[in-house]
Motif scaffolding. Structure first.
Motif, PDB file in Angstrom:
ATOM      1  N   ILE A 155     -16.071  32.082  -6.175  1.00 10.07           N
ATOM      2  CA  ILE A 155     -16.684  33.737  -5.868  1.00 10.07           C
ATOM      3  C   ILE A 155     -15.883  34.599  -5.577  1.00 10.07           C
ATOM      4  O   ILE A 155     -15.370  35.902  -5.964  1.00 10.07           O
ATOM      5  CB  ILE A 155     -18.536  33.171  -6.141  1.00 10.07           C
ATOM      6  CG1 ILE A 155     -18.883  34.289  -6.449  1.00 10.07           C
ATOM      7  CG2 ILE A 155     -18.315  32.396  -5.084  1.00 10.07           C
ATOM      8  CD1 ILE A 155     -18.716  35.232  -7.584  1.00 10.07           C
ATOM      9  N   ILE A 182     -18.351  36.315 -15.759  1.00 10.14           N
ATOM     10  CA  ILE A 182     -19.329  35.207 -16.386  1.00 10.14           C
ATOM     11  C   ILE A 182     -19.000  33.838 -17.786  1.00 10.14           C
ATOM     12  O   ILE A 182     -19.665  33.733 -17.838  1.00 10.14           O
ATOM     13  CB  ILE A 182     -19.429  36.691 -17.250  1.00 10.14           C
ATOM     14  CG1 ILE A 182     -20.323  37.545 -16.536  1.00 10.14           C
ATOM     15  CG2 ILE A 182     -21.631  36.228 -18.081  1.00 10.14           C
ATOM     16  CD1 ILE A 182     -21.197  37.305 -14.871  1.00 10.14           C
ATOM     17  N   GLY A 185     -18.602  30.989 -16.865  1.00  6.21           N
ATOM     18  CA  GLY A 185     -19.311  29.901 -16.666  1.00  6.21           C
ATOM     19  C   GLY A 185     -20.234  30.321 -14.977  1.00  6.21           C
ATOM     20  O   GLY A 185     -21.195  30.025 -14.002  1.00  6.21           O
ATOM     21  N   LYS A 187     -20.947  31.624 -11.709  1.00  5.05           N
ATOM     22  CA  LYS A 187     -22.310  32.741 -11.076  1.00  5.05           C
ATOM     23  C   LYS A 187     -22.128  34.158 -10.298  1.00  5.05           C
ATOM     24  O   LYS A 187     -21.563  33.887  -8.922  1.00  5.05           O
ATOM     25  CB  LYS A 187     -23.621  32.537 -10.934  1.00  5.05           C
ATOM     26  CG  LYS A 187     -24.645  32.548 -10.501  1.00  5.05           C
ATOM     27  CD  LYS A 187     -25.660  31.901  -9.857  1.00  5.05           C
ATOM     28  CE  LYS A 187     -26.736  32.253  -9.468  1.00  5.05           C
ATOM     29  NZ  LYS A 187     -27.133  33.587 -10.851  1.00  5.05           N
ATOM     30  N   ASP A 189     -22.689  36.416  -7.356  1.00  3.32           N
ATOM     31  CA  ASP A 189     -23.163  37.714  -6.311  1.00  3.32           C
ATOM     32  C   ASP A 189     -23.444  38.388  -6.342  1.00  3.32           C
ATOM     33  O   ASP A 189     -22.719  39.339  -7.219  1.00  3.32           O
ATOM     34  CB  ASP A 189     -23.152  36.081  -5.602  1.00  3.32           C
ATOM     35  CG  ASP A 189     -21.879  37.047  -4.957  1.00  3.32           C
ATOM     36  OD1 ASP A 189     -21.588  37.848  -5.378  1.00  3.32           O
ATOM     37  OD2 ASP A 189     -20.802  35.762  -3.567  1.00  3.32           O
ATOM     38  N   THR A 192     -20.158  40.519  -6.164  1.00  4.56           N
ATOM     39  CA  THR A 192     -19.556  40.439  -7.513  1.00  4.56           C
ATOM     40  C   THR A 192     -20.084  42.013  -7.703  1.00  4.56           C
ATOM     41  O   THR A 192     -18.867  42.642  -8.784  1.00  4.56           O
ATOM     42  CB  THR A 192     -20.130  40.245  -8.578  1.00  4.56           C
ATOM     43  OG1 THR A 192     -19.449  38.018  -7.951  1.00  4.56           O
ATOM     44  CG2 THR A 192     -19.142  40.278  -9.338  1.00  4.56           C
ATOM     45  N   GLU A 219     -30.509  39.852 -16.208  1.00  3.75           N
ATOM     46  CA  GLU A 219     -29.456  38.136 -16.625  1.00  3.75           C
ATOM     47  C   GLU A 219     -29.333  37.676 -15.138  1.00  3.75           C
ATOM     48  O   GLU A 219     -29.522  36.273 -15.828  1.00  3.75           O
ATOM     49  CB  GLU A 219     -28.716  39.219 -17.371  1.00  3.75           C
ATOM     50  CG  GLU A 219     -28.949  39.831 -18.643  1.00  3.75           C
ATOM     51  CD  GLU A 219     -28.230  41.023 -19.758  1.00  3.75           C
ATOM     52  OE1 GLU A 219     -26.934  39.585 -19.083  1.00  3.75           O
ATOM     53  OE2 GLU A 219     -28.269  41.791 -20.360  1.00  3.75           O
ATOM     54  N   HIS A 220     -29.114  38.287 -14.470  1.00  3.18           N
ATOM     55  CA  HIS A 220     -28.837  37.468 -12.627  1.00  3.18           C
ATOM     56  C   HIS A 220     -30.050  37.042 -11.926  1.00  3.18           C
ATOM     57  O   HIS A 220     -29.263  36.518 -10.848  1.00  3.18           O
ATOM     58  CB  HIS A 220     -27.858  37.579 -12.582  1.00  3.18           C
ATOM     59  CG  HIS A 220     -26.287  38.361 -13.928  1.00  3.18           C
ATOM     60  ND1 HIS A 220     -25.691  36.770 -13.781  1.00  3.18           N
ATOM     61  CD2 HIS A 220     -25.970  39.664 -14.613  1.00  3.18           C
ATOM     62  CE1 HIS A 220     -25.155  38.112 -15.326  1.00  3.18           C
ATOM     63  NE2 HIS A 220     -24.805  39.226 -15.754  1.00  3.18           N
TER      64      HIS A 220
END
Length: 344
Positions: A155, A182, A185, A187, A189, A192, A219-220
């Motif tokens: 990440i 995205i 796949g 994720k 944080d 980001t 969404e996250h």
């Protein structure tokens, strides 16, 4: 200070037990003193060692850069190489950080060449440090080339590349890379979203920025923090969407943070929004009375509009309150053509 005193006591006990010359112990002591800002003590331990291993070298190089002695850290790395000590992944990641902080693309490329030679280019931590170095030294194409070559990314790697695009004015590419992340796949944080929202702000991508901001929680599952609100308010304000920015500021939990009002005041100067600029300046006078920023920005707005009487009032107010404008600085890199970093 309490940690330093505790560290000194441990150091004394280690000396009494004759363990202070052990390389791993010495590396820990160098790290402890460096993190406590006592770099001279760290250097004394380092120079007193009868024999140095890579742990000690890495600790000392990291300690120097931790204390903003990046040129000294770089030269120590050079000395380590001249002594035929083989760097590790940590060595390379640390010295690349030095090059980044020195804004030295010339030296960064030297380090990159040796990384390839030593076979560390595919290491995710070294690779991420390379991406960061190229981005922060302004070679965004070099950063992306290396990013695309990396067999493994974490990440932090994604965040560095997105942020690099943002800082170099490539907002569309930053958003596209965020979408690629995205889709892969990975994720996102909190970092980001700071990176991609900064990109939207710097490139005027208001609608995209607002959509991404709203997707954080929905969404996250990430609650927006001060930096995220600052980015989206900056995005709205830069584009002149002051009404939307004010509505968001009324709802957010960070209304009394000076950074938010500084962002608004800076944008008011660009768009000549005097009424909101005055409100923002008043808030900053209240929240950060010692700062020269609101006075300078407000005076600049008045001067751009030819309101010289108001400029004089601001300057008199600064003088009365003994507010001193912070000096500006610039940075240039000297081409060190005579610097040969590596041997063998």
């Amino acid at each position: 200070m309490a940690f330093l005193e505790g560290g000194k006591q441990v150091h004394a006990a280690l000396q009494k037990a004759a363990l202070h010359t052990d390389n791993y112990v010495a590396g820990g002591l160098i790290g402890m003193y460096s993190k406590c800002g006592k770099i001279e003590r760290a250097e004394h331990i380092f120079s007193s060692m009868p024999e140095l291993d890579i742990v000690c070298w890495n600790s000392m190089i990291a300690g120097l850069t931790l204390n903003s002695l990046n040129r000294e850290a770089f030269m120590l790395f050079k000395q380590m190489r001249q002594g035929r000590m083989l760097p590790t992944e940590f060595s390379y990641a640390t010295v690349l950080s030095c090059c980044t902080k020195l804004s030295s693309l010339f030296q960064g490329r030297q380090v990159h060449s040796q990384i390839v030679k030593d076979g560390y280019e595919s290491d995710v931590f070294v690779g991420t440090a390379l991406v960061d170095m190229y981005c922060k030294c302004g070679d965004i194409d070099g950063a992306r080339k290396h990013f695309d070559m990396m067999p493994v990314r974490n990440i932090v790697t994604w965040n560095e590349m997105i942020h690099g695009y943002a800082q170099n004015g490539y907002g569309d590419q930053a958003v596209h890379l965020y979408e690629d992340m995205i889709a892969s796949g990975a994720k996102p944080d909190a970092v980001t979203f700071i990176a991609v929202l900064t990109a939207c702000s710097h490139s005027g991508l208001v609608d995209l920025g607002f959509r991404i901001f709203n997707s954080m929680k929905s969404e996250h599952g990430i609650d927006p923090e001060l930096d995220h609100y600052t980015c989206i308010i900056d995005c709205l304000s830069r584009a002149g969407h002051f009404h939307d920015a004010e509505l968001l500021m009324e709802k957010m939990p960070y209304r009394d943070d000076p950074i938010v009002w500084e962002v608004v005041l800076s944008s008011c100067r660009v768009h000549g929004n005097v009424s909101l600029a005055q409100q923002a300046a008043e808030e900053l006078f209240r929240l950060d009375p010692e700062s020269s920023t609101p006075y300078v920005l407000l005076a600049n707005i008045y001067s751009s509009l030819g309101r010289w009487d108001d400029v004089r009032v601001i300057r008199e107010l600064m003088s009365e309150k003994q507010i001193v404008k912070d000096p500006g600085y610039s940075w240039t890199e000297h081409k060190e053509q005579d610097t040969c970093l590596f041997v063998g």
